[in-house]
Design a protein around this motif. Sequence first.
Motif, mmCIF file in Angstrom:
data_model
loop_
_atom_site.group_PDB
_atom_site.id
_atom_site.type_symbol
_atom_site.label_atom_id
_atom_site.label_comp_id
_atom_site.label_asym_id
_atom_site.label_seq_id
_atom_site.Cartn_x
_atom_site.Cartn_y
_atom_site.Cartn_z
ATOM 1 N N SER A 16 -44.943 43.480 -21.325
ATOM 2 C CA SER A 16 -45.945 42.611 -21.941
ATOM 3 C C SER A 16 -47.208 43.402 -22.274
ATOM 4 C CB SER A 16 -46.274 41.418 -21.051
ATOM 5 O OG SER A 16 -46.935 41.833 -19.885
ATOM 6 N N ALA A 17 -47.572 44.360 -21.471
ATOM 7 C CA ALA A 17 -48.736 45.200 -21.762
ATOM 8 C C ALA A 17 -48.478 46.073 -22.978
ATOM 9 C CB ALA A 17 -49.096 46.060 -20.551
ATOM 10 N N CYS A 18 -47.267 46.604 -23.092
ATOM 11 C CA CYS A 18 -46.942 47.460 -24.234
ATOM 12 C C CYS A 18 -46.883 46.665 -25.526
ATOM 13 C CB CYS A 18 -45.609 48.170 -24.007
ATOM 14 S SG CYS A 18 -45.674 49.421 -22.727
ATOM 15 N N SER A 19 -46.369 45.440 -25.475
ATOM 16 C CA SER A 19 -46.244 44.659 -26.700
ATOM 17 C C SER A 19 -47.604 44.237 -27.243
ATOM 18 C CB SER A 19 -45.368 43.432 -26.460
ATOM 19 O OG SER A 19 -46.022 42.533 -25.595
ATOM 20 N N ASN A 20 -48.619 44.138 -26.410
ATOM 21 C CA ASN A 20 -49.944 43.737 -26.864
ATOM 22 C C ASN A 20 -50.904 44.910 -26.981
ATOM 23 O OD1 ASN A 20 -49.322 41.018 -27.025
ATOM 24 N ND2 ASN A 20 -49.681 40.705 -24.852
ATOM 25 N N SER A 21 -50.392 46.123 -26.978
ATOM 26 C CA SER A 21 -51.264 47.289 -26.932
ATOM 27 C C SER A 21 -52.105 47.449 -28.191
ATOM 28 C CB SER A 21 -50.446 48.548 -26.683
ATOM 29 O OG SER A 21 -49.558 48.767 -27.759
ATOM 30 N N TYR A 22 -51.694 46.873 -29.316
ATOM 31 C CA TYR A 22 -52.479 47.028 -30.532
ATOM 32 C C TYR A 22 -53.195 45.753 -30.952
ATOM 33 C CZ TYR A 22 -48.740 44.791 -33.162
ATOM 34 O OH TYR A 22 -47.823 43.903 -33.634
ATOM 35 N N LYS A 23 -53.219 44.742 -30.116
ATOM 36 C CA LYS A 23 -53.905 43.498 -30.465
ATOM 37 C C LYS A 23 -55.402 43.643 -30.202
ATOM 38 C CE LYS A 23 -50.267 41.286 -31.690
ATOM 39 N NZ LYS A 23 -50.000 41.065 -33.075
ATOM 40 N N PHE A 24 -56.187 43.338 -31.213
ATOM 41 C CA PHE A 24 -57.641 43.434 -31.111
ATOM 42 C C PHE A 24 -58.246 42.118 -31.567
ATOM 43 C CE2 PHE A 24 -55.961 47.663 -31.660
ATOM 44 C CZ PHE A 24 -56.570 48.337 -30.624
ATOM 45 N N GLU A 25 -59.481 41.850 -31.146
ATOM 46 C CA GLU A 25 -60.136 40.585 -31.444
ATOM 47 C C GLU A 25 -61.577 40.818 -31.883
ATOM 48 O OE1 GLU A 25 -59.306 37.187 -29.640
ATOM 49 O OE2 GLU A 25 -57.240 37.765 -29.224
ATOM 50 N N VAL A 26 -62.100 39.857 -32.634
ATOM 51 C CA VAL A 26 -63.513 39.864 -32.983
ATOM 52 C C VAL A 26 -64.311 39.845 -31.685
ATOM 53 C CG1 VAL A 26 -65.347 38.392 -33.932
ATOM 54 C CG2 VAL A 26 -63.285 38.808 -35.261
ATOM 55 N N GLY A 27 -65.381 40.634 -31.651
ATOM 56 C CA GLY A 27 -66.223 40.718 -30.459
ATOM 57 C C GLY A 27 -65.909 41.914 -29.574
ATOM 58 N N GLU A 28 -64.769 42.562 -29.824
ATOM 59 C CA GLU A 28 -64.414 43.751 -29.041
ATOM 60 C C GLU A 28 -65.129 44.981 -29.583
ATOM 61 O OE1 GLU A 28 -60.373 44.498 -27.647
ATOM 62 O OE2 GLU A 28 -59.795 42.691 -28.748
ATOM 63 N N SER A 29 -65.242 45.964 -28.724
ATOM 64 C CA SER A 29 -65.878 47.218 -29.094
ATOM 65 C C SER A 29 -64.973 48.020 -30.027
ATOM 66 C CB SER A 29 -66.169 48.033 -27.829
ATOM 67 O OG SER A 29 -66.597 49.325 -28.174
ATOM 68 N N MET A 30 -65.562 48.618 -31.044
ATOM 69 C CA MET A 30 -64.814 49.492 -31.949
ATOM 70 C C MET A 30 -64.296 50.720 -31.223
ATOM 71 S SD MET A 30 -64.359 48.272 -34.955
ATOM 72 C CE MET A 30 -63.830 49.738 -35.828
ATOM 73 N N SER A 31 -64.963 51.108 -30.144
ATOM 74 C CA SER A 31 -64.507 52.290 -29.412
ATOM 75 C C SER A 31 -63.124 52.062 -28.815
ATOM 76 C CB SER A 31 -65.505 52.686 -28.327
ATOM 77 O OG SER A 31 -65.622 51.665 -27.359
ATOM 78 N N ARG A 32 -62.784 50.816 -28.465
ATOM 79 C CA ARG A 32 -61.456 50.536 -27.915
ATOM 80 C C ARG A 32 -60.356 50.870 -28.923
ATOM 81 N NH1 ARG A 32 -58.204 45.485 -27.622
ATOM 82 N NH2 ARG A 32 -56.431 46.104 -26.361
ATOM 83 N N ILE A 33 -60.537 50.431 -30.159
ATOM 84 C CA ILE A 33 -59.523 50.717 -31.172
ATOM 85 C C ILE A 33 -59.569 52.187 -31.591
ATOM 86 C CG2 ILE A 33 -60.930 50.004 -33.152
ATOM 87 C CD1 ILE A 33 -58.395 48.854 -34.402
#
Length: 158
Positions: A16-33
């Motif tokens: 489940s962690a691997c399947s969501n590894s590229y999911k990003f949301e508004v409000g998140e830091s650009m450094s994460r992506i």
Amino acid sequence: MKKIIALLLFVTILFSACSNSYKFEVGESMSRINNQYTPYITINTLSVYKFSENYLVTIDDGTIIQKLVEFSLERKCLQIQGFDLIENGDMNQFLNMNFNAITKQIGQPHVDIGSGFYIPAYITKDANLICFELENEIVFEVIKRDLLTNEIVDCVSN
């Protein structure tokens, strides 16, 4: 038995962690992506990333994702946060128009892609970026860039 249950739980969490590894949301830091992926298009505060067969377009304020949209390879919108896409129509209709009239017609621009000059732009429902070149608030050029191929596909001007 406890070891098997623990192992199954671990494998479930891992997948489940691997399947969501590229999911990003508004409000998140650009450094994460940006720590995980490199954009293949960066135009001021707009970036485009390719994940498997999908494309993620982000618009940030320098540090935080403000808007995002994800497209499939077939140009279908899979998710959108923070704004509405526009229709891809005849770009000639905007030539010589006052940009204030355009914003009344299709809404506020999604992003300013200019670096020094104001270049308002909109993302279309079929994964294109429509950019407006202005002089004294009057549109003198409209450029369409394909966000999946990073190619300019159309340009109309006076």
